[in-house]
Enzyme design. Structure first.
Site, PDB file in Angstrom:
ATOM      1  N   TRP A 140       0.853  -1.269   0.067  1.00  0.00           N
ATOM      2  CA  TRP A 140      -0.005  -0.034   0.052  1.00  0.00           C
ATOM      3  C   TRP A 140       0.730   1.147   0.084  1.00  0.00           C
ATOM      4  O   TRP A 140       0.599   2.178  -0.653  1.00  0.00           O
ATOM      5  CB  TRP A 140      -1.061  -0.115   1.101  1.00  0.00           C
ATOM      6  CG  TRP A 140      -2.088  -0.945   0.990  1.00  0.00           C
ATOM      7  CD1 TRP A 140      -2.333  -2.378   1.675  1.00  0.00           C
ATOM      8  CD2 TRP A 140      -2.919  -1.302  -0.104  1.00  0.00           C
ATOM      9  NE1 TRP A 140      -3.238  -2.912   1.197  1.00  0.00           N
ATOM     10  CE2 TRP A 140      -3.860  -2.152   0.074  1.00  0.00           C
ATOM     11  CE3 TRP A 140      -3.315  -0.236  -1.053  1.00  0.00           C
ATOM     12  CZ2 TRP A 140      -4.620  -2.791  -0.764  1.00  0.00           C
ATOM     13  CZ3 TRP A 140      -4.349  -0.657  -2.019  1.00  0.00           C
ATOM     14  CH2 TRP A 140      -5.164  -1.965  -2.096  1.00  0.00           C
ATOM     15  N   LYS A 174     -12.394  -1.501   7.796  1.00  0.00           N
ATOM     16  CA  LYS A 174     -11.720  -2.293   8.487  1.00  0.00           C
ATOM     17  C   LYS A 174     -11.870  -2.531  10.131  1.00  0.00           C
ATOM     18  O   LYS A 174     -12.153  -3.314  10.796  1.00  0.00           O
ATOM     19  CB  LYS A 174      -9.902  -2.250   8.309  1.00  0.00           C
ATOM     20  CG  LYS A 174      -9.733  -2.383   6.848  1.00  0.00           C
ATOM     21  CD  LYS A 174      -8.205  -2.109   6.683  1.00  0.00           C
ATOM     22  CE  LYS A 174      -8.108  -2.167   5.097  1.00  0.00           C
ATOM     23  NZ  LYS A 174      -8.204  -3.437   4.429  1.00  0.00           N
ATOM     24  N   ASP A 202      -1.127   6.715   6.267  1.00  0.00           N
ATOM     25  CA  ASP A 202      -2.181   5.738   6.203  1.00  0.00           C
ATOM     26  C   ASP A 202      -2.437   4.642   7.517  1.00  0.00           C
ATOM     27  O   ASP A 202      -1.649   3.966   7.583  1.00  0.00           O
ATOM     28  CB  ASP A 202      -1.778   5.172   4.751  1.00  0.00           C
ATOM     29  CG  ASP A 202      -2.909   3.844   4.315  1.00  0.00           C
ATOM     30  OD1 ASP A 202      -3.845   3.949   5.209  1.00  0.00           O
ATOM     31  OD2 ASP A 202      -2.750   3.445   3.354  1.00  0.00           O
TER      32      ASP A 202
END
Length: 368
Positions: free
Chosen positions: A108, A201, A177
């Protein structure tokens, strides 16, 4: 496998969209046809109404309370997911020098760096790794003192790597992030310029992204920045520049109250440690039957990837047995294979124990 109303109950160990608290889902179900005094469903409620104004302001206040967010930070609810923020961050923050530092420790952060390179110069702080299994010591990092910001991903869901510290940037704005580990431990928000996290999540359904941004970083978006990615515009209009994902904001507000009721981020941290230790213990005690490639000091509490003797046939057998027991979405990410257990906030200690017990019995039956 436990049952609810004679229907087998499943356990969602998926990396996202992930398990939501059952208590919250039942509450949403109860209100779905008519929201309190609004007399219409949340799915029909105007985003310009006073009823929705209360919902979004309550959600923002909950974020501020749960994470002790200082007054000089804005709380935004944006669209486009974490991937959208890969573009929004450089479009808003590269104004100082046209360059930024990226600490790439997994898929990511690598994707974020690739996206940022469209809008300015990206300095790769770490030497390129053939496999993401560690976080190199900060003494080896190549930080640029002229960077507009320093970017990192605090928990890499694919590779199971988690920072257990906040990187030091010597005054340069730090961007994180935190899509897969926000609301799982206390944070010193003052160390960050921007934090963003997709909801799907740890705190809600997919379709909404939380952004926490320091107010001195507003108002510097590039001319080419889409209006919907401009932090200053979203702040000025309180995240309602256009029709926002009203249902998602309603649900995350309920989950924030659930978090408060269950000990807040401090309670979630204790739970995350207990749950992850159960699975890592089984891996270690299997003496090589199960293996986790990640160095122990950076192993994620949220996403635990493991292999079974690098034997795909045996792994498929494990996954089939897990599915029969109601344990779903344990297959590893397609880019790395293997198995991955995601232990987000809504996954209970008891559900984690069920997985640990199954892993132990599978090891005993197939280790010879």
């Amino acid at each position: 496998m436990s049952k609810v109303n004679n229907t087998p109950k499943v356990i969602n160990f998926g990396a996202g969209p992930a398990k939501l608290p059952e208590e919250v889902l039942k509450d949403v179900q109860k209100e779905l046809l008519s929201l309190e005094n609004a007399k219409v469903s949340i799915l029909e409620l105007s985003h310009r109404s006073n009823d929705f104004k209360k919902i979004i302001e309550d959600a923002q206040a909950s974020v501020r309370s749960l994470l002790n967010v200082p007054d000089n930070y804005k709380i935004l609810f944006m669209q486009g997911g974490g991937t959208g923020l890969f573009a929004a961050v450089p479009l808003n923050l590269m104004y100082k020098t046209g360059s930024a530092d990226y600490i790439v420790t997994g898929s990511w952060s690598a994707k974020a760096a690739k996206e940022a390179a469209k809008y300015g110069k990206v300095n790769m702080v770490l030497a390129k790794q053939s496999k993401y299994t560690e976080i190199p010591d900060p003494s080896t990092w190549n930080l640029d003192k002229n960077a507009s910001y320093v970017y990192y991903c605090s928990n890499e869901t694919v590779h199971g790597i988690e920072f257990n510290y906040v990187p030091e940037t010597n005054g340069i704005p730090l961007v994180a992030d935190m899509s897969s580990n926000i609301f799982t431990k206390p944070l010193d928000i003052s160390k960050f310029g921007v934090i963003f996290a997709g909801a799907q999540k740890n705190f809600g359904p997919s379709g909404i992204t939380l952004v926490i941004v320091r107010d001195d970083l507003l108002g510097h978006a590039m001319p080419v920045c889409p209006t919907m990615f401009d932090f200053a515009v979203m702040d000025k209009d309180n995240s309602i520049h256009n029709t926002p994902p009203t249902f998602q904001i309603y649900v995350i507000g309920k989950i924030f109250h659930w978090l408060k009721k269950n000990g807040g981020v401090e309670g979630m941290e204790k739970l995350a440690i207990k749950k992850s230790e159960k699975i890592y213990r089984v891996i270690e005690e299997s003496k090589g039957f199960y293996t986790c490639p990640v160095q122990k000091n950076v192993r994620s509490r949220m996403n635990i990837p493991f292999r079974i003797r690098d034997d795909e046939e045996l792994e498929n057998k494990f996954l089939a047995g897990a599915a029969k027991r109601g344990m779903l979405q344990l297959k590893g990410h397609r880019s790395v294979g293997g198995i991955r257990a995601s232990l987000y906030n809504a996954v209970t200690e008891e559900e984690t124990e069920e997985l640990a017990s199954y892993m132990t019995s599978f090891f005993q039956e197939n280790s010879k």
